[in-house]
Design a protein around this motif. Structure first.
Motif, PDB file in Angstrom:
ATOM      1  N   PHE B  13       0.518  -1.174   0.439  1.00  0.00           N
ATOM      2  CA  PHE B  13      -0.179  -0.019   0.275  1.00  0.00           C
ATOM      3  C   PHE B  13       0.823   1.168  -0.240  1.00  0.00           C
ATOM      4  N   PHE B  15       3.607   1.754  -1.568  1.00  0.00           N
ATOM      5  CA  PHE B  15       3.813   1.482  -3.134  1.00  0.00           C
ATOM      6  C   PHE B  15       2.622   2.054  -3.946  1.00  0.00           C
ATOM      7  N   TYR B  16       1.379   1.335  -3.827  1.00  0.00           N
ATOM      8  CA  TYR B  16      -0.093   1.810  -4.405  1.00  0.00           C
ATOM      9  C   TYR B  16      -0.151   3.071  -3.994  1.00  0.00           C
ATOM     10  N   LEU B  19       2.347   5.789  -5.923  1.00  0.00           N
ATOM     11  CA  LEU B  19       2.353   6.070  -7.066  1.00  0.00           C
ATOM     12  C   LEU B  19       1.580   6.919  -7.569  1.00  0.00           C
ATOM     13  N   LEU B  20       0.205   6.454  -6.564  1.00  0.00           N
ATOM     14  CA  LEU B  20      -1.178   7.524  -7.400  1.00  0.00           C
ATOM     15  C   LEU B  20      -1.360   9.374  -6.494  1.00  0.00           C
ATOM     16  N   ILE B  40      -9.331  12.709  -6.637  1.00  0.00           N
ATOM     17  CA  ILE B  40      -9.006  11.894  -6.249  1.00  0.00           C
ATOM     18  C   ILE B  40      -7.909  10.783  -5.904  1.00  0.00           C
ATOM     19  N   ASN B  41      -6.814  10.710  -7.472  1.00  0.00           N
ATOM     20  CA  ASN B  41      -5.353   9.977  -7.391  1.00  0.00           C
ATOM     21  C   ASN B  41      -4.946  10.483  -6.009  1.00  0.00           C
ATOM     22  N   TRP B  44      -6.392  10.160  -1.997  1.00  0.00           N
ATOM     23  CA  TRP B  44      -6.649   8.538  -1.955  1.00  0.00           C
ATOM     24  C   TRP B  44      -5.296   8.192  -2.182  1.00  0.00           C
ATOM     25  N   VAL B  47      -3.383   9.012   0.970  1.00  0.00           N
ATOM     26  CA  VAL B  47      -4.485   8.176   2.464  1.00  0.00           C
ATOM     27  C   VAL B  47      -4.041   6.787   2.735  1.00  0.00           C
ATOM     28  N   MET B  48      -3.345   6.209   1.359  1.00  0.00           N
ATOM     29  CA  MET B  48      -3.223   4.454   1.007  1.00  0.00           C
ATOM     30  C   MET B  48      -2.015   4.977   1.790  1.00  0.00           C
ATOM     31  N   PHE B  51      -1.937   4.574   5.183  1.00  0.00           N
ATOM     32  CA  PHE B  51      -2.022   3.766   5.854  1.00  0.00           C
ATOM     33  C   PHE B  51      -0.948   2.766   5.808  1.00  0.00           C
TER      34      PHE B  51
END
Lengths: 573, 67
Positions: B13, B15-16, B19-20, B40-41, B44, B47-48, B51
């Motif tokens: 997460f 990484f994700y 990335l976003l 939203i990218n 969020w 947020v990711m 996390f």
């Protein structure tokens, strides 16, 4: 409908596959004996088994199906959670887990053998094994079909890729691999769907906007205005709501028989709790699962409600039309994903969807290889082999199970009716099971003959009821009524399939319950009190968890869970 | 079993999220029309990322305590 994935979305998908396979590869060196492979060596912390407990059930039918039901029936779909799953999970944790975990049984069928006899175990093991490979095949088929439909991917390639990924990670890491990936998938679903629901809800004008836009959906189908947003207010009569059930059929049929039957006796979910590191962790598994589970309607049912509200308020509709011209409810989630998520987040949402299909498959495969190896192979075909041999058999069963699943996936793509027929038969077999477990765990006098013939009788009862009942608008056949037609009687009328199904479960349960009691009283108990110790309530020493802090006590957690569930029911009454 | 699941969850997460977040900053802004004008990218992604880092911290903390 078509979704275009960008390079960044593919990158997200590929990274997910790498992690999934990487976890399997990391776990390979821990797989020393069959107990590691099938039971995770009973070493997993409760938060992990708890999240896996939800995810194992969070397959295709859950994500796609619950959103579809949310659109079709509105907030009443939440009864599957707030009347069905949650109370059942609390019951499993508090009352049944002590016997499953404490008996040291390695599977649910093995518990039946210890408590009753060989034939009861055999009946349960064989029907369960067949059912799991078919379910995994259906999951695979649904995934490949969806990918073909929305991404234009090759159907065969999708089947092979998803099968190979699941095969590799279970082959390497067994149940632990499946459990760990289920936890990964849990976070993918939560983090992938939350922004989707947020955007969709914002777009429709929040909860109040949604409520307003759902009024014409209800009145357009001749129901009271609040039917889609009030879960209990329209349960007085079968004709008042789109599900076609009244509160008694709902609470007893769906809640008591079907949900308790599924969550308390299906080895697919119970296996997750059995992998926990100690009794307390095993009992807390369903309770830890219950907390996120009761909020899941917001992630899986709410999108369906929003989609149908959009569908009726947008000229030209929002959902694609199905074969018969009505909206294709199964496309709810893909339609919303395509509509709201930009490239990037779309990859996350889409990967979450794929992950849920794959973990649904994986859950079935791990349950299958355990039941096959311990309850069928070791018991009937090749007893007294080395532990290493059974570990090998577990891996072999994983490969074989997946190959059979692929076969079933193709069967499903050719003959839709065969699948419907099979699911129907599984329904007959499953419906009475909870009566057998209830009597087995709480009535020491229940005997092996009683359990076995009770189960058969319950299954037969379900089949006969199905043959005699028919929902409005259906023709006699696979939907019911076939027996009534043969006997030239008019079938018992139901408003729709769901109500008919709930009552079928009730009939099966009652038949099994009564038959088991009568036959048990007429036959001699085949087990001594010593043998039943740890398996039956009255012969098992009570477990005390008084020395644990309150947040680790199953009873305390159970009460909190139930209190919040009651509150949710009242809020959305 | 000596394998902390929070490690791969945290890594994935993070990484994700990263990335976003980066894509949200440098990527094409016109596509956010569909997400109601919200980037939203970026939102969020952060947020990711938070996390993921949180999970990593937990995993590394218990690793240090253990050794």
């Amino acid at each position: 409908m078509h979704i275009q994935l960008g390079p960044i979305d593919y990158l997200i998908l590929i990274v997910y596959f790498l992690f999934v396979l990487g976890i399997g590869w990391m776990l390979k060196r821990y797989m020393k004996g069959s107990a590691d492979f099938f039971l995770s060596g009973r070493s997993i912390p409760a938060w992990v088994t708890g999240l896996a407990f939800i995810s194992a059930n969070l397959g295709a039918q859950e994500v796609i199906g619950m959103a579809a039901s949310g659109a079709k029936y509105g907030i009443m779909t939440s009864h599957f959670y707030w009347v069905g799953a949650i109370p059942a999970m609390v019951f499993l944790a508090i009352f049944m887990m002590p016997f499953y975990y404490g008996s040291k049984a390695r599977s649910v069928p093995e518990y039946l053998k210890m408590r009753f006899d060989e034939k009861t175990r055999g009946l349960n093991a064989i029907s369960f094994a067949v059912m799991t490979v078919f379910s995994s095949g259906i999951s695979m088929y649904a995934l490949a079909r969806l990918l073909e439909l929305i991404l234009g991917w090759n159907f065969h390639l999708s089947i092979i890729v998803s099968a190979v990924v699941v095969l590799v990670y279970i082959f390497l890491g067994g149940l632990t691999s499946a459990i760990y990936n289920e936890v990964l998938q849990f976070f993918m679903i939560v983090l992938g769907f939350t922004p989707l629901v947020f955007l969709a809800l914002k777009d429709i004008g929040g909860w109040s906007g949604l409520k307003e836009k759902l009024i014409p959906v209800a009145t357009g189908q001749n129901f009271a205005p609040g039917t889609w947003t009030q879960s209990w207010s329209h349960m007085g009569h079968v004709g008042d709501n789109p599900m076609g059930v009244e509160w008694f059929g709902m609470v007893m049929g769906l809640g008591f028989v079907l949900s308790f039957g599924y969550w308390c006796t299906d080895f697919l979910v119970v296996q997750r709790a059995m992998a926990a590191k100690n009794m307390n962790a095993a009992r807390r598994t369903p309770l830890i699962a219950a907390f996120p589970k009761m909020l899941f309607p917001a992630l899986v049912i709410l999108p369906g409600m929003i989609a149908i509200a959009m569908h009726y308020s947008t000229p030209g509709g929002f959902l694609p039309a199905g074969k018969d011209g009505t909206p294709d409810y199964n496309m709810t989630i893909p339609t919303l994903l395509a509509h709201y998520l930009p490239t990037g987040l779309l990859g996350i949402g889409f990967t979450a969807l794929m992950a849920s299909f794959m973990s649904g498959m994986a859950g079935n495969v791990t349950a299958f290889n355990t039941v096959w190896t311990y309850d069928i192979y070791q018991s009937y075909l090749a007893p007294n082999k080395s532990d290493h041999h059974y570990l090998w058999m577990g891996r072999f069963a994983t490969v074989a199970g997946i190959i059979i699943s692929i076969g079933c996936a193709y069967l499903a793509s050719r003959f839709n009716n065969i699948m419907d027929m099979l699911q129907l038969v599984f329904g007959f077999v499953n419906a009475p099971l909870f009566a057998t477990f209830l009597l087995g765990m709480f009535w020491r006098r229940a005997t092996g003959h009683g359990a076995f013939f009770g189960l058969l009788g319950g299954t037969l009862g379900a089949a006969v009821f199905h043959g005699m009942a028919l929902a409005k608008g259906n023709v006699p056949g696979i939907k019911g009524g076939w027996l009534a037609e043969r006997l030239h009687l008019s079938p018992i009328p139901y408003h729709n399939d769901m109500g008919q199904n709930f009552y079928m479960a009730l009939v099966a349960w009652t038949t099994c319950f009564v038959l088991t009691i009568v036959i048990s009283l007429a036959t001699k108990q085949n087990k001594t009190d010593g043998e039943l110790k740890g398996l039956v309530y009255s012969l098992t020493p009570k477990i005390s968890s008084a020395d644990e802090p309150w947040y680790k006590q199953p009873a305390t957690l159970g009460i909190i869970v139930l209190a919040i569930t009651v509150l949710l029911n009242i809020i959305f009454w | 079993m000596n394998f902390d699941l929070r490690l791969p969850i945290g890594l994935m997460f993070s990484f994700y999220g990263a990335l976003l977040t980066i894509y949200g900053l440098v990527g094409d802004k016109a596509q956010y029309e569909r997400s109601l004008g919200i980037n939203i990218n970026l939102v969020w992604g952060i947020v990711m990322l938070a996390f993921g880092v949180f999970m990593l911290t937990l995993a590394l903390k218990s690793k240090n305590k253990g050794s």
